[in-house]
Design a protein around this motif. Structure first.
Motif, short mmCIF file in Angstrom:
data_model
loop_
_atom_site.label_atom_id
_atom_site.label_comp_id
_atom_site.label_asym_id
_atom_site.label_seq_id
_atom_site.Cartn_x
_atom_site.Cartn_y
_atom_site.Cartn_z
N SER A 159 0.82 -1.21 0.00
CA SER A 159 0.00 0.00 0.00
C SER A 159 0.86 1.26 0.00
CB SER A 159 -0.94 0.00 1.20
OG SER A 159 -0.20 0.03 2.40
N PHE A 160 2.08 1.16 0.50
CA PHE A 160 3.01 2.29 0.46
C PHE A 160 3.68 2.38 -0.91
CE2 PHE A 160 7.37 3.89 1.07
CZ PHE A 160 7.06 5.19 1.47
N TYR A 161 4.03 1.24 -1.46
CA TYR A 161 4.78 1.19 -2.72
C TYR A 161 3.88 1.41 -3.94
CZ TYR A 161 7.07 -1.02 -6.70
OH TYR A 161 7.57 -1.27 -7.94
N TYR A 162 2.70 0.87 -3.95
CA TYR A 162 1.83 0.79 -5.12
C TYR A 162 1.48 2.13 -5.77
CZ TYR A 162 -2.22 -0.19 -8.01
OH TYR A 162 -3.09 -0.25 -9.05
N PRO A 163 1.14 3.19 -5.05
CA PRO A 163 0.68 4.41 -5.72
C PRO A 163 1.72 5.08 -6.62
CG PRO A 163 0.09 4.47 -3.41
CD PRO A 163 0.99 3.31 -3.59
N LEU A 164 3.00 4.85 -6.38
CA LEU A 164 4.03 5.52 -7.17
C LEU A 164 4.66 4.54 -8.16
CD1 LEU A 164 5.74 7.57 -4.33
CD2 LEU A 164 3.90 8.28 -5.85
N GLY A 165 5.02 5.03 -9.33
CA GLY A 165 5.62 4.19 -10.37
C GLY A 165 7.09 3.91 -10.11
N GLY A 166 7.67 3.04 -10.91
CA GLY A 166 9.06 2.63 -10.75
C GLY A 166 10.04 3.78 -10.92
N TYR A 167 9.80 4.65 -11.90
CA TYR A 167 10.70 5.78 -12.12
C TYR A 167 10.65 6.78 -10.95
CZ TYR A 167 11.53 4.20 -16.87
OH TYR A 167 11.90 3.46 -17.96
N VAL A 168 9.48 6.91 -10.35
CA VAL A 168 9.38 7.81 -9.18
C VAL A 168 10.21 7.26 -8.03
CG1 VAL A 168 7.79 8.79 -7.49
CG2 VAL A 168 7.10 8.64 -9.88
N TRP A 169 10.11 5.94 -7.79
CA TRP A 169 10.90 5.35 -6.71
C TRP A 169 12.40 5.43 -7.02
CZ3 TRP A 169 9.15 5.06 -2.16
CH2 TRP A 169 7.82 4.81 -1.92
N LEU A 170 12.78 5.28 -8.28
CA LEU A 170 14.18 5.41 -8.66
C LEU A 170 14.67 6.84 -8.41
CD1 LEU A 170 16.68 4.10 -9.94
CD2 LEU A 170 15.79 4.88 -12.17
N ALA A 171 13.86 7.83 -8.74
CA ALA A 171 14.23 9.23 -8.50
C ALA A 171 14.36 9.51 -7.02
CB ALA A 171 13.19 10.16 -9.13
#
Length: 167
Positions: free
Chosen positions: A121-133
């Motif tokens: 639920s913490f990880y899901y709302p943001l995309g992979g590129y957002v997490w990489l940034a």
């Protein structure tokens, strides 16, 4: 000077009138049976009633989108359109709305959310590129802070060495 003659018997005298429609159920539905196309729906029923009352038949001009419907009426290739169309002040300057028969509100729809495990639920709302940034910016800030701390320590060591040499 224009002279208007008002006919006491309003009639199109059997003329064929071009009409633009968009085939959206339940407003307009088309069923093709062989070489015959049958129409049904709320907008068709209104148009059929107008045809009967004003003595005319209609020719449907096929359209693909709302802009095309509006454009064909504005350039007078089509005489009218039977669509559910919101009455707005900007539209009143360009269009003649004969009768508002359905008051439609603004709504939106979205799919039912899929239940995910709590750690996602913490990880899901943001995309992979957002997490990489986020990861890259966090590492950059950490490296910058470590560099500042090292520089401060080096400055203290230099000051201590200078003080010892003077004594």
């Amino acid at each position: 000077m224009r002279i208007f003659v008002i006919d006491s018997d309003p009639s199109f005298q059997g003329a064929t009138v071009n009409v633009t429609v968009l085939p959206y159920e339940p407003y307009w539905d088309e069923t093709v049976e062989g070489n015959t196309t049958r129409y049904s729906g709320v907008n068709y029923n209104l148009l059929a009633t107008l045809c009967q009352a004003l003595n005319f038949t209609f020719r449907r001009i096929p359209t693909r989108e709302w802009d095309e419907v509006a454009h064909l009426v504005e350039i007078r290739k089509s005489f009218m359109t039977t669509v559910i169309y919101g009455v707005l002040p900007e539209r009143l300057q360009r269009w003649d709305f004969t009768f508002i028969f359905e008051h439609a509100g603004l709504y939106f729809a979205m799919p039912t959310p899929v239940i995910r495990p709590s750690w996602l639920s913490f990880y899901y709302p943001l995309g992979g590129y957002v997490w990489l940034a986020i990861l890259v910016s966090t590492l950059a800030v950490c490296i910058a802070l470590i560099q500042v701390m090292v520089n401060e320590d080096m400055e203290k060591v230099k000051n201590a060495m200078c003080t010892e040499q003077m004594q």
